[in-house]
Design an enzyme around this catalytic site. Structure first.
Site, PDB file in Angstrom:
ATOM      1  N   LEU A 115       8.086  -8.236   0.622  1.00 24.84           N
ATOM      2  CA  LEU A 115       9.313  -7.805   0.581  1.00 24.84           C
ATOM      3  C   LEU A 115       9.709  -6.502  -0.532  1.00 24.84           C
ATOM      4  O   LEU A 115      10.604  -5.936  -0.330  1.00 24.84           O
ATOM      5  CB  LEU A 115      10.154  -8.949   0.157  1.00 24.84           C
ATOM      6  CG  LEU A 115      10.511 -10.118   1.077  1.00 24.84           C
ATOM      7  CD1 LEU A 115      11.571 -11.071   0.443  1.00 24.84           C
ATOM      8  CD2 LEU A 115      11.276  -9.459   2.191  1.00 24.84           C
TER       9      LEU A 115
ATOM     10  N   LYS B 243       8.435  -6.531  -4.109  1.00 18.01           N
ATOM     11  CA  LYS B 243       8.406  -7.057  -5.555  1.00 18.01           C
ATOM     12  C   LYS B 243       8.106  -5.737  -6.390  1.00 18.01           C
ATOM     13  O   LYS B 243       8.575  -5.497  -7.527  1.00 18.01           O
ATOM     14  CB  LYS B 243       7.653  -8.193  -5.901  1.00 18.01           C
ATOM     15  CG  LYS B 243       8.331  -9.493  -5.219  1.00 18.01           C
ATOM     16  CD  LYS B 243       8.067 -10.763  -5.784  1.00 18.01           C
ATOM     17  CE  LYS B 243       6.415 -10.945  -5.838  1.00 18.01           C
ATOM     18  NZ  LYS B 243       5.867 -10.870  -4.428  1.00 18.01           N
TER      19      LYS B 243
ATOM     20  N   LYS C 273      20.610 -18.726   4.592  1.00 15.59           N
ATOM     21  CA  LYS C 273      19.843 -20.130   4.504  1.00 15.59           C
ATOM     22  C   LYS C 273      18.464 -19.967   4.006  1.00 15.59           C
ATOM     23  O   LYS C 273      17.867 -20.552   2.903  1.00 15.59           O
ATOM     24  CB  LYS C 273      20.123 -20.772   5.624  1.00 15.59           C
ATOM     25  CG  LYS C 273      19.318 -22.357   5.433  1.00 15.59           C
ATOM     26  CD  LYS C 273      20.398 -23.150   4.769  1.00 15.59           C
ATOM     27  CE  LYS C 273      21.763 -23.509   5.340  1.00 15.59           C
ATOM     28  NZ  LYS C 273      22.495 -24.212   4.669  1.00 15.59           N
TER      29      LYS C 273
ATOM     30  N   CYS D 153     -14.282  11.339  -3.573  1.00 21.43           N
ATOM     31  CA  CYS D 153     -15.248  10.434  -3.806  1.00 21.43           C
ATOM     32  C   CYS D 153     -16.194  10.388  -2.791  1.00 21.43           C
ATOM     33  O   CYS D 153     -17.065  11.449  -2.536  1.00 21.43           O
ATOM     34  CB  CYS D 153     -14.640   9.113  -4.025  1.00 21.43           C
ATOM     35  SG  CYS D 153     -15.766   7.864  -4.682  1.00 21.43           S
ATOM     36  N   PHE D 154     -16.181   9.456  -1.615  1.00 13.74           N
ATOM     37  CA  PHE D 154     -16.944   9.334  -0.584  1.00 13.74           C
ATOM     38  C   PHE D 154     -16.920  10.651   0.172  1.00 13.74           C
ATOM     39  O   PHE D 154     -17.855  11.080   0.983  1.00 13.74           O
ATOM     40  CB  PHE D 154     -16.948   8.025   0.234  1.00 13.74           C
ATOM     41  CG  PHE D 154     -17.796   7.611   1.351  1.00 13.74           C
ATOM     42  CD1 PHE D 154     -18.971   7.040   0.869  1.00 13.74           C
ATOM     43  CD2 PHE D 154     -17.537   7.957   2.547  1.00 13.74           C
ATOM     44  CE1 PHE D 154     -19.889   6.664   1.810  1.00 13.74           C
ATOM     45  CE2 PHE D 154     -18.614   7.738   3.557  1.00 13.74           C
ATOM     46  CZ  PHE D 154     -19.537   7.017   3.118  1.00 13.74           C
TER      47      PHE D 154
ATOM     48  N   HIS E  92     -10.933  10.125  -8.514  1.00 13.23           N
ATOM     49  CA  HIS E  92      -9.725   9.951  -7.585  1.00 13.23           C
ATOM     50  C   HIS E  92      -8.603  10.500  -8.224  1.00 13.23           C
ATOM     51  O   HIS E  92      -7.839   9.766  -9.041  1.00 13.23           O
ATOM     52  CB  HIS E  92      -9.582   8.317  -7.367  1.00 13.23           C
ATOM     53  CG  HIS E  92     -10.843   7.718  -6.541  1.00 13.23           C
ATOM     54  ND1 HIS E  92     -10.408   7.565  -5.415  1.00 13.23           N
ATOM     55  CD2 HIS E  92     -11.928   7.158  -6.865  1.00 13.23           C
ATOM     56  CE1 HIS E  92     -11.702   6.967  -4.491  1.00 13.23           C
ATOM     57  NE2 HIS E  92     -12.494   6.950  -5.646  1.00 13.23           N
TER      58      HIS E  92
ATOM     59  N   GLU F  65      -5.625  10.917  -6.752  1.00 16.08           N
ATOM     60  CA  GLU F  65      -4.404  10.364  -6.416  1.00 16.08           C
ATOM     61  C   GLU F  65      -3.820   9.453  -7.484  1.00 16.08           C
ATOM     62  O   GLU F  65      -2.702   9.060  -7.371  1.00 16.08           O
ATOM     63  CB  GLU F  65      -4.636   9.745  -5.122  1.00 16.08           C
ATOM     64  CG  GLU F  65      -5.634   8.541  -5.021  1.00 16.08           C
ATOM     65  CD  GLU F  65      -6.960   8.866  -4.724  1.00 16.08           C
ATOM     66  OE1 GLU F  65      -7.688   8.021  -4.388  1.00 16.08           O
ATOM     67  OE2 GLU F  65      -7.344  10.030  -5.203  1.00 16.08           O
TER      68      GLU F  65
END
EC number: 6.3.4.2
Length: 542
Positions: A15, A17, A188, A380-381, A514, A516
């Site tokens: 949802l 969180k 409900k 990376c890879f 990485h 990002e």
């Protein structure tokens, strides 16, 4: 003294969180408060490091080398505060620590039980190290009623009594589905979810209700009545065009105001949301569009590349363009010609990954980008495959390969067994455990003066986050550089290649780390900003 906000979920998973927690943290931060966000995950893995990306999503790596849940990426991007290994805990880690204590005899012969030993360990984790913060937000993974989440739910229930009066607030995120045949939004599911929480002693102070359309006042009153929550504390959480609109949207609905009211903070400092308005405006009103092909092996679940997706969008924000992502499974190129897939894109990105599957497809993507002068970003890879491609095509190393795929006569990429971390030598055995045995966390790198990547960073000394077990073999450096590939960045000791580039190419960069993971919407990572700028230039040539 820190105040605690516990965020639970109900009805269904996914949802949002993590986004809700991050957005609330950003709103409190915008009011001048110091915030910390933590994630409590109920699964038995010690951490997500060995879990399949197609099942769990990306593994987010912190500066101190922890492999954590992807929600910590949301926390960092929304607040700008770097997380650490103490911001994510799992059932597996809790039990690992408890069993270690039991074996040492720390419990003095007591029978070790879920209550109080497990719940005490969870409470200690939640409370530890929060002296400098005004608010600590704790997101509980899973949904109300999940058997594996029960120790965490019990622990936060106990904390409601342990903390000083008014020291904790409970927010429950639920779903309000629309039943098309009835033409109604239904309360409900939320009622049942709250009933589940109340049965274990937790009364939500605030309901954050996900819906795909505005919730009528009559339905809000109904949820308020049956869930024993103030009507003003029933907050609708509607779908938005971009996740970066969530803080502004939640503020308009009064979420942060209601949280502060629940703590008795009145009057509260007014929030400064200018930077969020600027980010949303940049996303909503682009001045152009570029298409980036992401050639990966986990494209079946986009969450496997969550930080990457966001960093590319940040690059779009920096250049005021919309970034359209074309997801391509790399194995396709091992059966089909890449040209029809790549000839109209403005940039090609090959992300990180593990294992041999799809590797040849990634190598072909790197070749296409090199030969066609399409901007290429290998992470990376993706850097390793670009180096193997250059070794085969430019340096004459026909059998260039990686020991990750098995024995090879030309190990252009090989496993690391030792490296320096600060002043300490880190060592790993090739046949050792997979979990936590990689080069993890932030490491320094030195960039060559005059290199393209140094000009992008505006510096020759950088520090970036790593997550890998294999490295480019520097013994091939001379042959590769003679063929035109520059090793533009190395570890401070000069032993480990960190970045490569093709100086004669419009934009061709590979990085072993990485980037990002450190990009923010209001502070895009320079490599992504530069890559998208190159894609914009490419779009003008097509």
């Amino acid at each position: 003294m820190a105040r605690y906000i516990f965020i639970t979920g109900g009805v269904v998973s996914s949802l949002g969180k993590g986004i809700a927690s991050a957005a609330l943290g950003a709103l409190l931060q915008a009011r001048g408060y110091r915030v910390r966000l933590r994630k409590l995950d109920p699964y038995l893995n010690v951490d997500p490091g060995t879990m399949s990306p197609t099942q769990h999503g990306e593994v987010f790596v912190t500066d101190d080398g922890a492999e954590t849940d992807l929600d910590l990426g949301h926390y960092e991007r929304f607040t700008g505060r770097s997380a650490n290994r103490m911001d994510n805990i799992t059932t597996g880690r809790i039990y690992q620590e408890i069993i270690a204590k039991e074996r040492r005899g720390d419990y003095l012969g007591a029978t070790v039980q879920v209550i109080p030993h497990v719940t005490d360990a969870i409470k200690n984790f939640v409370l530890e190290g929060n002296e400098e913060y005004d608010f600590v937000l704790c997101e509980i993974g899973g949904t109300a009623g999940d058997i594996e989440a029960m120790p965490f739910m019990e622990a936060i229930r106990q904390l409601g009594n342990d903390l000083p009066r008014g020291g904790a607030v409970y927010i429950h995120l639920t779903l309000m589905p629309y039943i098309a045949s009835a033409g109604e939004l239904k309360t409900k599911p939320t009622q049942h979810s709250v009933k589940e929480l109340r049965s274990i002693g937790i009364q939500p102070d605030i309901l954050l209700v996900r819906a795909d359309r505005p919730i009528p006042e009559v339905e809000r009153r109904k949820m308020s009545l049956f869930c024993n929550v103030r009507e003003s504390a029933v907050i609708q959480a509607l779908d938005v065009a971009t996740i970066y609109d969530v803080p502004v949207a939640y503020h308009k609905e009064g979420l942060d105001t209601e949280v502060l009211a629940a703590f008795g903070i009145d009057p509260a400092p007014k929030p400064k949301l200018d930077r969020w308005h600027q980010v949303v405006d940049a996303v909503a009103n682009p001045e152009g569009e570029v298409t980036i092909a992401v050639v990966g092996k986990y494209t079946g679940l986009k969450d496997a590349y969550k930080s990457l997706m966001e960093a590319l969008q940040h690059g779009g924000i920096a250049n005021r363009v919309r970034v359209k992502l074309d997801w391509i499974e790399s194995e396709v190129f091992e059966k089909e010609d890449p040209t029809p897939y790549l000839e109209r894109v403005n940039g090609i990105l090959v992300p990180g990954g593990f294992g041999e599957r799809g590797s040849e497809g990634k190598i072909l993507a790197a070749r296409f980008a090199r030969e066609r002068n399409v901007p290429y970003f290998g992470i990376c890879f993706g850097m390793q495959m670009a180096v193997i491609e250059a070794a085969r095509s430019l340096a004459g190393v026909e059998n260039a390969g990686s020991t990750e795929f098995g024995p090879t006569d030309e190990p252009v990429v090989g496993i690391m067994t030792e490296w320096m971390k600060g002043n300490e030598l880190e060592q790993r055995a090739a046949e050792g455990d997979l979990g936590g045995t990689m080069r993890l966390g932030s490491y320094d790198a030195k960039l060559a003066g005059g290199s393209r990547i140094a000009s992008i960073y505006g510096d020759t000394a950088i520090r970036e986050r790593h997550r890998h077990r294999y490295e480019v073999n520097r013994s091939y450096r001379d042959r590769l550089e003679a063929a035109g590939m520059r090793f533009a960045g190395m570890s401070p000791d000069g032993l480990l290649p960190e970045t490569v580039e093709l100086p004669d190419h419009p934009w061709f960069i590979g990085v072993q780390y990485h980037p990002e993971l450190k990009s923010r919407p209001f502070e895009p990572h320079p490599l992504f900003a530069s890559f998208i700028a190159a894609a914009v230039e490419q779009s003008r040539l097509v």
